[in-house]
Write a protein that holds these residues in place. Structure first.
Motif, PDB file in Angstrom:
ATOM      1  N   UNK A 159       0.836  -1.201   0.000  1.00 26.07           N
ATOM      2  CA  UNK A 159       0.000   0.000   0.000  1.00 26.07           C
ATOM      3  C   UNK A 159       0.870   1.248   0.000  1.00 26.07           C
ATOM      4  N   UNK A 160       0.853   1.988  -1.103  1.00 27.71           N
ATOM      5  CA  UNK A 160       1.566   3.263  -1.119  1.00 27.71           C
ATOM      6  C   UNK A 160       0.857   4.260  -0.204  1.00 27.71           C
ATOM      7  N   UNK A 161      -0.388   3.938   0.162  1.00 26.77           N
ATOM      8  CA  UNK A 161      -1.176   4.783   1.057  1.00 26.77           C
ATOM      9  C   UNK A 161      -0.925   4.467   2.535  1.00 26.77           C
ATOM     10  N   UNK A 162      -0.139   3.442   2.844  1.00 27.83           N
ATOM     11  CA  UNK A 162       0.213   3.127   4.236  1.00 27.83           C
ATOM     12  C   UNK A 162       1.504   3.865   4.564  1.00 27.83           C
ATOM     13  N   UNK A 186      -6.053   2.156  10.263  1.00 23.56           N
ATOM     14  CA  UNK A 186      -6.815   2.864   9.238  1.00 23.56           C
ATOM     15  C   UNK A 186      -7.068   1.990   8.012  1.00 23.56           C
ATOM     16  N   UNK A 187      -8.183   2.274   7.344  1.00 22.04           N
ATOM     17  CA  UNK A 187      -8.536   1.551   6.117  1.00 22.04           C
ATOM     18  C   UNK A 187      -7.709   2.100   4.949  1.00 22.04           C
ATOM     19  N   UNK A 188      -7.128   1.198   4.163  1.00 25.34           N
ATOM     20  CA  UNK A 188      -6.256   1.615   3.069  1.00 25.34           C
ATOM     21  C   UNK A 188      -6.741   1.076   1.724  1.00 25.34           C
ATOM     22  N   UNK A 189      -6.601   1.912   0.706  1.00 23.41           N
ATOM     23  CA  UNK A 189      -6.847   1.486  -0.668  1.00 23.41           C
ATOM     24  C   UNK A 189      -5.932   2.298  -1.580  1.00 23.41           C
ATOM     25  N   UNK A 190      -5.287   1.635  -2.525  1.00 24.70           N
ATOM     26  CA  UNK A 190      -4.463   2.343  -3.506  1.00 24.70           C
ATOM     27  C   UNK A 190      -5.290   2.905  -4.653  1.00 24.70           C
ATOM     28  N   UNK A 195     -12.544   4.628   0.011  1.00 29.14           N
ATOM     29  CA  UNK A 195     -12.194   3.512   0.894  1.00 29.14           C
ATOM     30  C   UNK A 195     -10.799   3.677   1.489  1.00 29.14           C
ATOM     31  N   UNK A 196     -10.242   4.859   1.359  1.00 30.11           N
ATOM     32  CA  UNK A 196      -8.863   5.078   1.795  1.00 30.11           C
ATOM     33  C   UNK A 196      -8.762   6.252   2.756  1.00 30.11           C
ATOM     34  N   UNK A 197      -8.321   5.960   3.983  1.00 28.85           N
ATOM     35  CA  UNK A 197      -7.965   7.014   4.926  1.00 28.85           C
ATOM     36  C   UNK A 197      -6.447   7.174   4.838  1.00 28.85           C
ATOM     37  N   UNK A 198      -6.006   8.112   4.008  1.00 27.32           N
ATOM     38  CA  UNK A 198      -4.576   8.261   3.753  1.00 27.32           C
ATOM     39  C   UNK A 198      -3.807   8.508   5.044  1.00 27.32           C
TER      40      UNK A 198
END
Length: 305
Positions: A159-162, A186-190, A195-198
């Motif tokens: 996940x680049x968003x993690x 936190x919820x992650x999505x690329x 659906x993404x809490x950066x």
């Protein structure tokens, strides 16, 4: 002259802050070079923000800060570099500044605020070990607490968003043993911004003395979300939708316990804030929001009263 740092909450009277710049911003990137799903969404739609519009928005925010006698530092401009999101660079807790271990290809952004670092006593400048991944958007200071957004799944590296890991949470607890460091998964999505809490400040933010803005589904673990609601009290919490989270509605910015800077299109939130007795300074910031960050993301507070 030495800069005396002081941050013990998110909402005490702001005295000094680093505000990002959009001048000489990176050209419109390719999808493969994006750090977040919001930017990708706007690239695909052909609505990626223009540099000139983002410069105007940051200048509008700077004018509000100066209206309240805040000292505003800006990064030195680096040609062809996105320097909008100062919160990613570092963060202050008490009298210490902690440099974030950000994505490797963004390290030159840190150099752009060296002139601020050089005004701070060396003993109060902290660079965490390389294994500690952390960005300022995941760190929220609230008196005796340090709230930290994290992701501890085995697929973290996918996940680049993690952006913040448990090594950083442990390091912060060791640095500040007098505070309670509380982590939130936190919820992650690329790929899907809804659906993404950066960062933690994309789905939660305290305001005033006892209130908060929150998005339930930004949290992976329900009881961690419930802990926050109980901590502030249900009547003191403003719940936002997935669409509002994606528009960065949690990511407002407090100049003081009474004054909140908010995006001009956040009508539902701004009405609620005023009903709670806040002064709301509305600014245009929707173009900057297209890159997955908003008002808090573009600031790095240095001194609060």
């Amino acid at each position: 002259m030495t800069l005396q740092l002081h941050i013990t909450s998110e909402t005490a009277q702001l005295k000094a802050v680093v505000l990002g710049t959009a001048e000489s911003n990176v050209p419109i990137p390719e999808i493969k070079d994006c750090y977040d799903p919001k930017s990708i969404e706007h690239l695909i739609a052909g609505t990626y923000p223009k540099e000139s519009d983002m410069v105007k928005e940051l200048d509008a925010f700077a004018s509000v800060l100066e209206k309240y006698a805040v000292v505003v530092y800006r990064p030195k401009v680096i040609e062809g570099c996105n320097q909008i999101f100062s919160r990613d660079m570092a963060f202050v807790i008490e009298d210490k500044i902690i440099r974030a271990n950000i994505l490797p290809n963004r390290i030159k952004e840190v150099k752009a605020i060296d002139y601020v670092w050089n005004q701070i006593d060396k003993e109060n400048t902290i660079i965490l070990p390389e294994a500690c991944h952390v960005e300022g958007g995941d760190v929220i200071i609230w008196h005796d607490y340090i709230f930290v957004g994290t992701y501890s799944g085995e697929d973290y590296s996918q996940y680049i968003t993690a952006r913040t890991n448990m090594d950083a949470v442990i390091a912060l607890q060791e640095l500040f043993p007098n505070k309670t460091v509380k982590a939130f998964e936190l919820r992650k999505s690329n790929t899907d911004p809804k659906e993404n809490a950066l960062h933690l400040d994309c789905c939660f933010q305290p305001i005033g003395t006892d209130k908060a803005i929150i998005h339930k589904e930004g949290f992976l673990i329900t009881h961690e979300y419930e802990w926050l609601v109980n901590f502030f009290g249900k009547d003191n919490v403003f719940e936002i939708t997935k669409e509002e989270m994606s528009a960065m509605t949690c990511n407002v910015f407090s100049i003081s316990e009474q004054v909140v800077v908010s995006e001009q299109h956040f009508k539902r939130l701004n009405t609620w804030l005023r009903k709670q007795g806040f002064t709301v300074e509305e600014v245009p910031y929707a173009e900057i929001g297209k890159q997955g960050g908003l008002l808090r993301c573009t600031t790095m507070p240095l001194v609060r009263a």
